[in-house]
Enzyme design. Structure first.
Site, PDB file in Angstrom:
ATOM      1  N   LYS A 182       0.669  -0.908   0.015  1.00 56.70           N
ATOM      2  CA  LYS A 182      -0.076  -0.041  -0.076  1.00 56.70           C
ATOM      3  C   LYS A 182       0.992   1.391   0.113  1.00 56.70           C
ATOM      4  O   LYS A 182       1.710   1.474   0.827  1.00 56.70           O
ATOM      5  CB  LYS A 182      -0.842   0.123   1.227  1.00 56.70           C
ATOM      6  CG  LYS A 182      -1.790   1.101   1.138  1.00 56.70           C
ATOM      7  CD  LYS A 182      -2.797   1.514   2.334  1.00 56.70           C
ATOM      8  CE  LYS A 182      -1.738   2.494   3.341  1.00 56.70           C
ATOM      9  NZ  LYS A 182      -1.902   3.943   2.821  1.00 56.70           N
ATOM     10  N   GLU A 208      10.751   0.568   9.639  1.00 63.75           N
ATOM     11  CA  GLU A 208      12.038   1.791   9.453  1.00 63.75           C
ATOM     12  C   GLU A 208      11.055   2.911   9.575  1.00 63.75           C
ATOM     13  O   GLU A 208      10.148   3.466   8.979  1.00 63.75           O
ATOM     14  CB  GLU A 208      12.422   1.607   7.981  1.00 63.75           C
ATOM     15  CG  GLU A 208      13.826   2.338   7.494  1.00 63.75           C
ATOM     16  CD  GLU A 208      13.591   3.778   7.174  1.00 63.75           C
ATOM     17  OE1 GLU A 208      13.654   4.557   8.118  1.00 63.75           O
ATOM     18  OE2 GLU A 208      13.534   4.293   5.913  1.00 63.75           O
ATOM     19  N   CYS A 264      13.623  10.663   6.458  1.00 56.30           N
ATOM     20  CA  CYS A 264      13.757  10.016   7.847  1.00 56.30           C
ATOM     21  C   CYS A 264      15.351  10.215   8.117  1.00 56.30           C
ATOM     22  O   CYS A 264      15.433  10.095   9.317  1.00 56.30           O
ATOM     23  CB  CYS A 264      13.149   8.600   7.720  1.00 56.30           C
ATOM     24  SG  CYS A 264      14.199   7.707   6.452  1.00 56.30           S
ATOM     25  N   GLU A 323      10.925  14.976  15.370  1.00 56.60           N
ATOM     26  CA  GLU A 323      11.071  15.060  13.993  1.00 56.60           C
ATOM     27  C   GLU A 323      10.129  15.952  13.278  1.00 56.60           C
ATOM     28  O   GLU A 323       8.903  15.676  13.330  1.00 56.60           O
ATOM     29  CB  GLU A 323      10.922  13.367  13.637  1.00 56.60           C
ATOM     30  CG  GLU A 323      11.233  13.257  11.938  1.00 56.60           C
ATOM     31  CD  GLU A 323      11.138  11.982  11.422  1.00 56.60           C
ATOM     32  OE1 GLU A 323      10.047  11.248  11.646  1.00 56.60           O
ATOM     33  OE2 GLU A 323      11.939  11.393  10.565  1.00 56.60           O
TER      34      GLU A 323
END
Lengths: 491, 320
Positions: free
Chosen positions: A197, A271, A305, A402
């Site tokens: 997906k 991840e 990331c 983040e």
């Protein structure tokens, strides 16, 4: 003698330079108005009957309608994958499996430009990055893992590695096609079948990949690609017919997934987010380091990331580095992602732009000093100026959380010990950067960094042969290289 | 275009006269025969010696006049191989993989030509097809190894001192190989592929009795982005050249695949002149799974160990 007293010459790279528009043409790109779900080798209408729009974040215009998969669709996809696994894929001689994956790699190379353009249109990344980074890496990733298909027993001595079965794979919007390649290529090479997906804001290149996979003659149901939102992803995670979940995305969602599969036999790799330290020592080649800082945080609008979002500068070169950084971001071209000169394209979605702006406010409220490039932003679309925060405290939210945007925080340090301490003081552990002329210092730092990837005198380098993945709350499991195989095998 | 049919005649030796029917008109044309030459440095020269031998099938029918390479041809080939070695080894592993894959693509595209040649050299159609299929798949197999054997054969060595210590394989250099003599294509591919996968360059002497596919394979190599000099193919007599292969001072390894103990000993003795690596593959069945493995790559690799200091200060690791 302190270097900071030295007068720093001002870079004037942008003066006298006016770039004429250099737009990439989209005329050769074939896109449909509406995309269905790719299940069992066919494009099928969603049971829900629902479709959602995917827009170009650079002009907010609709590109296509995309099907929304519900639980019944997920079930169909998982069953198609299971049938393909049992009847075809796990029985296929590994050499032949590999040859299918080679075919996919070759087809991507042939259609590289089309994929690059769609990636840029749908996700907002500069065409030069989609063209020179994303798509070549995609082709190489398939090429690399194709070769492993008939060599697995060499990767795990004294074992006869076996596939897991059906892999459910959920990928983010920052590198849509590349993440699809990172997921699909090793899964297929190891003999698994796939339900993938893509993210709701960037489904198009995955759907084009579905068309390409159809063209390649890959047996039906080996790869199924279904689109939708978080609920679709949750249905994949919770489906009892899934043997393995591979997820790339935020740490928050990663934790939910890890909890959701507790008590099942599903194998998981995650991840997740990062907040990488990029460390500049005073003996570093400063101009190269500045380029590395820019690349580290502004590559792909900072939607990375492993972005080098926390800059640590040794005090003695602080003023020089900051001045050069400020001069350098003035030269960055922010705007139309389809222009070949653009350095920073569009923020992926309105939601993400709001999130970044929220953090800019938090940073200012926390007392950090904000500096932004003086560039003009386009009137339409989602854009953010390259931003630097100085005077940032270790405890500040902008240094701890983040942001996933073109926002750099700067802190200083005096000793190696101090910077190791500060750099590791984060729940994340995906990557780090070290800039110094001294090799022995590099290896000291790489040894001490609690991060899965450490770049020395470079940043944001990726290769199919090099394992990538995080320590701590940046997730577990590796993608790429020999180590990436274990995510998809019983050994 | 109107359909044209070519009526095949089976005589292998005599120049063929074929009937070509085009647009309903009858025409006669003479088949053009190929000159089998050598492949050195990306060129197709004849042997400098001017010598030839006649390749025949089992019935003794002439298939072609084939060059009998001389010591001088071999020396030329070594110069070409040496010149190409550095650049070939310096190519990205991924790029070498793409090039090997390209060789397989080209071979696949010309499969019928190879099947024909193998059948001329006494294979049945089924045998010929199997041999060509295995050869293509073997090239794909080694294409995949180009960027993987390093991960198998490298190591990070946990030395006791404060050093980052690692070992990696590097190509041995120039390889001189005498291809397996009992088949025309598969043996040739089986010795070339692992050597060039590992960044070596190679000079191969084709099967003496079945030389046709070797030169046709050179044409495949030549159209596959393989830089000139990386693969050099000679035809001629192993009995004459084996000793030269083993004695040449600018060759780093020599490959021999036959069961001839006298030649084996001669090669081993001559190899000592410059400490060549000697690889005897006399008991390998190239048609079996044992005929391919990363250990064939490792055979022509050297292991290099690097020591790098780690400045052992700072203790911030491991706390979080």
């Amino acid at each position: 003698m302190s270097k900071s007293n030295k007068e720093v010459p001002k870079l004037k790279l942008n003066q006298g330079w006016n770039y004429a528009p250099a737009p990439e043409s989209a005329s050769h790109v074939k896109l449909k108005d509406k995309y269905d779900l790719f299940i069992g080798g066919q494009f099928v209408k969603p049971t829900s009957g629902k479709y959602f729009d995917t827009i170009n974040p650079a002009n907010e215009e609709k590109i296509a309608k995309v099907a929304e998969a519900n639980t019944a669709d997920v079930d169909k996809a998982v069953k198609a994958a299971r049938t393909a696994y049992d009847k075809v894929w796990k029985k296929m001689p590994p050499k032949e499996r590999g040859k299918y994956i080679y075919r996919i790699a070759r087809l991507i190379q042939e259609r590289a430009r089309e994929f690059a353009v769609i990636e840029s249109m749908d996700g907002g990344k500069p065409i030069k990055e989609a063209r020179d980074v994303d798509v070549p890496l995609v082709a190489n990733h398939f090429f690399y893992y194709a070769g492993w298909a008939d060599k697995l027993q060499y990767a795990f001595p004294n074992r006869i590695p076996q596939p897991l079965g059906v892999a459910g794979q959920i990928i983010p919007w920052n590198f849509p096609l590349l993440m699809a390649a990172w997921k699909i290529a090793p899964a297929l090479a190891c003999g698994n079948t796939v339900v993938l997906k893509p993210a709701e804001t960037t489904p198009l290149t995955a759907l084009k990949l579905a068309e390409l996979i159809q063209e390649s003659g890959l047996p039906e149901g080996v790869v199924n690609i279904i689109t939708g939102f978080g609920e679709t992803g949750a249905a994949i995670v919770n489906h009892p017919g899934i043997d393995k979940i591979a997820f790339t995305g935020s740490t928050d969602v990663g934790k939910i997934i890890q909890k959701a599969v507790a008590g099942t036999n599903k194998k998981v790799t995650l991840e997740l987010g990062g907040k990488a330290a990029n460390i500049i020592f005073d003996d570093a080649p400063i101009d190269q380091a500045v380029e590395g800082i820019i690349n580290g945080i502004y590559f792909n609008q900072g939607h990375v990331c492993c972005a080098g979002s926390r800059l640590f500068v040794q005090e003695s070169v602080y003023e020089e580095v900051i001045q050069k950084l400020k001069d350098r971001i003035e030269t960055l071209i922010v705007g139309d992602p389809m222009d070949k000169n653009t350095d920073i394209g569009a923020i992926n979605s309105r939601q993400q732009l709001d999130n970044i702006n929220k953090y800019l406010k938090i940073g200012a409220d926390e007392g950090a000093e904000m500096y932004q490039s003086s560039c003009n932003l386009p009137g339409k679309g989602f854009f953010c100026k390259p931003t630097i925060f100085t005077n940032v405290a270790q405890s500040s939210r902008i240094a701890q959380e983040e942001i996933f945007g073109p926002v750099l925080t700067v802190q200083t340090f005096r000793t190696d010990d101090e910077v190791i301490e500060k750099a590791n003081n984060t729940p994340f552990g995906l990557s780090a950067g070290v800039w110094t002329d001294k090799g022995s210092k590099i290896f000291n730092l790489t040894t001490k960094m609690r991060a899965g990837v450490v770049w020395a005198n470079t940043y944001n380098k990726f290769d199919p042969t090099a394992p990538f993945g995080g320590y701590k709350e940046s997730g577990f499991g590796r993608e790429g290289g020999l180590h990436g195989l274990s995510a998809y095998l019983k050994v | 275009m109107a359909t044209s049919t070519i009526k095949k005649k089976t005589a292998a030796k005599a120049p063929k006269v074929e009937e070509v029917q085009s647009n309903g008109a009858q025409a006669q044309r003479l088949e053009v025969l190929k000159t089998y030459k050598l492949y050195i440095g990306g060129q197709f020269p004849r042997t400098e010696s001017g010598r030839y031998y006649v390749a025949t099938n089992r019935k003794g029918e002439q298939l072609a006049n084939v060059c009998t390479s001389s010591r001088k041809d071999f020396r030329d080939a070594v110069i070409a191989a040496r010149g190409a070695q550095k650049g070939w080894a310096a190519k990205a592993a991924n790029n070498r993989g793409q090039i090997l894959y390209r060789i397989a693509e080209m071979l696949e595209g010309r499969r019928s030509q190879f099947v024909d040649e193998l059948m001329k050299q006494d294979s049945t159609k089924a045998q010929a097809e199997t041999e060509v299929n295995l050869s293509i798949d073997k090239l794909i197999y080694y294409a995949g190894w180009c960027d993987k054997y390093q991960q198998l054969f490298s190591s990070v060595n946990p030395v006791a001192s404060s050093h980052f210590n690692f070992s990696v394989p590097e190509p041995t250099g120039v390889i001189a190989a005498i291809a397996p003599q009992n088949n025309s294509l598969l043996g040739l591919v089986s010795v070339i592929a692992p050597a060039i996968t590992g960044g070596n360059t190679i000079i191969v002497l084709a099967s003496e009795s079945k030389p046709l596919c070797a030169i046709t394979f050179a044409e495949v190599i030549n159209s596959s982005d393989v830089p000139g000099g990386v693969v050099n193919i000679l035809t001629g007599k192993p009995s004459e050249l084996a000793t030269q292969f083993a004695a040449h001072m600018d060759v780093n390894a020599v490959v021999f695949c036959e069961n001839d103990e006298l030649i084996q000993k001669d090669i081993q003795e001559k190899a000592s002149l410059n400490v060549k690596r000697v690889l005897l593959y006399n008991d390998v069945d190239w048609f079996s799974d044992k005929g391919e493995s990363p250990y064939f790559i490792l055979d022509t690799q050297e292991i290099k160990t690097t020591w790098h200091p780690i400045e052992n200060i700072g203790s911030g690791g491991g706390k979080y």
